[in-house]
Write a protein that holds these residues in place. Sequence first.
Motif, short mmCIF file in Angstrom:
data_model
loop_
_atom_site.label_atom_id
_atom_site.label_comp_id
_atom_site.label_asym_id
_atom_site.label_seq_id
_atom_site.Cartn_x
_atom_site.Cartn_y
_atom_site.Cartn_z
N GLN A 75 -13.83 -28.30 31.52
CA GLN A 75 -14.76 -27.87 32.56
C GLN A 75 -15.92 -28.86 32.67
OE1 GLN A 75 -16.38 -23.91 32.06
NE2 GLN A 75 -18.23 -24.46 33.15
N TYR A 91 -14.43 -21.66 39.54
CA TYR A 91 -14.65 -20.71 38.44
C TYR A 91 -14.54 -19.27 38.90
CZ TYR A 91 -16.42 -24.97 36.36
OH TYR A 91 -16.55 -26.25 35.91
N ASP A 94 -11.14 -17.57 38.58
CA ASP A 94 -10.61 -17.26 37.25
C ASP A 94 -9.94 -15.88 37.19
OD1 ASP A 94 -10.14 -17.73 34.47
OD2 ASP A 94 -11.89 -16.49 34.02
#
Length: 151
Positions: A75, A91, A94
């Motif tokens: 990341q 993100y 996710d």
Amino acid sequence: ETFAPVTNAKALNAVSMLTVAGLCLPWALAQAAIATSVPEALSEVGHRSAALVQEHPMALLYLGVLTTAFTSWLQTIGQQSVAATTASVIYALDPLWGCFFAYLWLGEELGPQGILGCAVLFGVWFYQLASAKGDSDQLKLAEQVPEQGAE
């Protein structure tokens, strides 16, 4: 976007992991101390930690190294070359990937609310991709237009 390209990804990840570990210990001690005294809490946390390491070493390695430290490091590397808005949308996906892999590997199924949530996440993702492309096109146009008075 200012600091990510000039930050050492390994060092940042190491400091992040050490900070989390350092903050988890007092939390675990406080949780154990609620039910018992402080000396008993220290003993209980120590015994539980040792038992966890002895009984599940491969699970700890997998969770600690692969799914936590390695993915955080990736990341950090990714954020060095991706805009902050793009990274935040990635993100945000996710939970969607979690649902997708739970469906593939575990046979989990989503209800109407879960499907709606996935649709909203995909919608935001597509909107962000379109906006990023538009921003990129505008930047290219701005670079092609000569400044007035530059002649």
